[in-house]
Design an enzyme around this catalytic site. Structure first.
Site, PDB file in Angstrom:
ATOM      1  CE1 TYR A 136      34.603   0.719  23.395  1.00 49.81           C
ATOM      2  CE2 TYR A 136      34.990  -1.075  24.923  1.00 49.81           C
ATOM      3  CZ  TYR A 136      34.483  -0.610  23.732  1.00 49.81           C
ATOM      4  OH  TYR A 136      33.853  -1.463  22.877  1.00 49.81           O
ATOM      5  CE  LYS A 186      35.902   4.157   7.819  1.00 45.29           C
ATOM      6  NZ  LYS A 186      35.661   3.334   6.614  1.00 45.29           N
ATOM      7  CG  ASP A 218      35.095   0.056   6.109  1.00 43.08           C
ATOM      8  OD1 ASP A 218      36.336   0.002   6.241  1.00 43.08           O
ATOM      9  OD2 ASP A 218      34.545   0.908   5.386  1.00 43.08           O
ATOM     10  CG  ASP A 242      34.129  -4.749  22.528  1.00 46.17           C
ATOM     11  OD1 ASP A 242      33.968  -5.976  22.633  1.00 46.17           O
ATOM     12  OD2 ASP A 242      33.477  -3.933  23.195  1.00 46.17           O
ATOM     13  CG  ASP A 246      32.435 -10.321  20.856  1.00 47.91           C
ATOM     14  OD1 ASP A 246      33.387 -10.852  21.454  1.00 47.91           O
ATOM     15  OD2 ASP A 246      31.530  -9.704  21.440  1.00 47.91           O
TER      16      ASP A 246
END
Length: 350
Positions: A136, A186, A218, A242, A246
């Site tokens: 970001y 990851k 994942d 992020d 959600d």
């Protein structure tokens, strides 16, 4: 208590009214509320989504209560003028590097989740997302390859200090909960995650009472659907956080019920519901203000140390939901103001 009130766009204006009513109901020290424009309304009034006067107010306030930003009519603006840049700008300028997003099932609302009720009912977790690094804020742009193809790029990076400071926040949060921290990365693919995992393990030495585990992102996404009750504190980077936060909100059943806090090194913080500006329902008086009200409760806890008042507000919201006063997002018919009225009534009767 000096609070910068940045209601923003869409339903942000409506839900902020109810949160401020709730703050005025509980027993608090003297409040100083200063309002300022942010997001689309700021661009329309000042030519910038984060005007200098808004940023100056945010820097001097003890805490920032933030509604939402988002205006589809302004989506065509260049990147630095897009309304969402206001949130990124505040995080960067105030060094709010730690985002706390609690997700907990509300009794009686388990059926709202897409998961089985018994699975959803076990959800009680805190996602701790790093906010000021990762792709970001890394170098980004578009270029042309040697073969003439258009190519976009975004650089993901963290240094060890950035990882260590968010890790300390995570372990301390876990000490106040069930003493379990799952670091999500990851590391089987990304060098950024290799460093992330190593630094988290180094910080863990200072917290021997907290059980540390690691999980690839994942697998974490899958486990959050399969068995979300296994998680206590989930520590992760900006991009993964992020997405997972959600996902966690919808595992609970509604994004309209969840609050968040963005914190830095001190007590100042920015508090906002995790839903957006919902322009499709703005002005209709049907937005659920619960997440905004719960964000105000988080503000009292983290920026002002008013735990008793925070708990009372959270209990009032939970009791209103248990009484069946549900907004349209929860399958009910209660309006924004009716939900606010019900929470204020619970607090007044306490």
């Amino acid at each position: 208590m000096h609070i910068a009130v940045l209601a923003g766009d869409g339903i942000g204006q409506e839900i902020m009214v109810e949160a401020l009513r709730v703050l005025e109901t509980v027993n608090l020290p003297a409040l100083r509320l200063d309002h300022a424009d942010v997001g689309g309304v700021a661009y329309r009034n000042h030519g910038s989504p984060l005007p200098p006067e808004t940023l100056d107010l945010a820097k001097t306030a003890d805490a920032i209560l933030f509604g939402a930003v988002g205006d589809p009519e302004l989506d065509g603006l260049r990147r630095e003028l897009r309304v969402e840049s206001a949130v990124l700008g505040l995080r960067k300028e105030l060094q709010l590097f730690a985002n706390l997003r609690p997700a907990k099932a509300f009794a009686g609302l388990e059926n709202l989740s897409a998961l089985k009720a018994e699975v959803a009912g076990a959800i009680d977790l805190l996602i701790l997302r790093e906010l000021t690094g990762d792709v970001y804020f890394g170098e980004k742009g578009q270029r042309e390859t040697e073969t003439g193809l258009r190519q976009g790029y975004d650089i993901m990076s963290y240094d060890e200090q950035e990882v260590a400071r968010i890790a300390h926040v995570g372990f301390k949060a876990a000490q106040g909960r069930r003493k379990k921290l799952c670091s999500v990365d990851k590391a089987n693919v990304l060098q950024t995650s290799v460093l992330w995992r190593k630094v988290v393990e180094e910080v863990a030495i200072d917290y021997p009472d907290v059980e540390l585990s690691h999980m690839y992102v994942d697998n974490a996404a899958m486990q959050m659907v399969r068995n979300p009750g296994q998680f206590d504190v989930v520590l992760t980077g900006n991009l993964f956080g992020d997405i997972l936060s959600d996902q966690a909100s919808m595992c609970v059943g509604s994004i309209g019920l969840l609050a968040s806090a963005s914190l830095g090194e001190g007590t100042q913080g920015l508090y906002e519901p995790i839903h957006g500006s919902a322009p499709d329902i703005a002005g209709q008086g049907i937005a659920n203000p619960s997440a905004m009200i719960l964000s105000a409760a988080m503000m009292l806890r983290h920026s002002f140390g008013l735990e008793d008042q925070a708990v009372k507000i959270e209990a009032a919201v939970a009791n209103v939901l248990a009484d069946g006063v549900l907004g349209y997002d929860l399958g009910g018919t209660a309006s924004t103001s009716q939900i606010g009225d019900a929470v204020v009534a619970k607090l007044s009767a306490a």
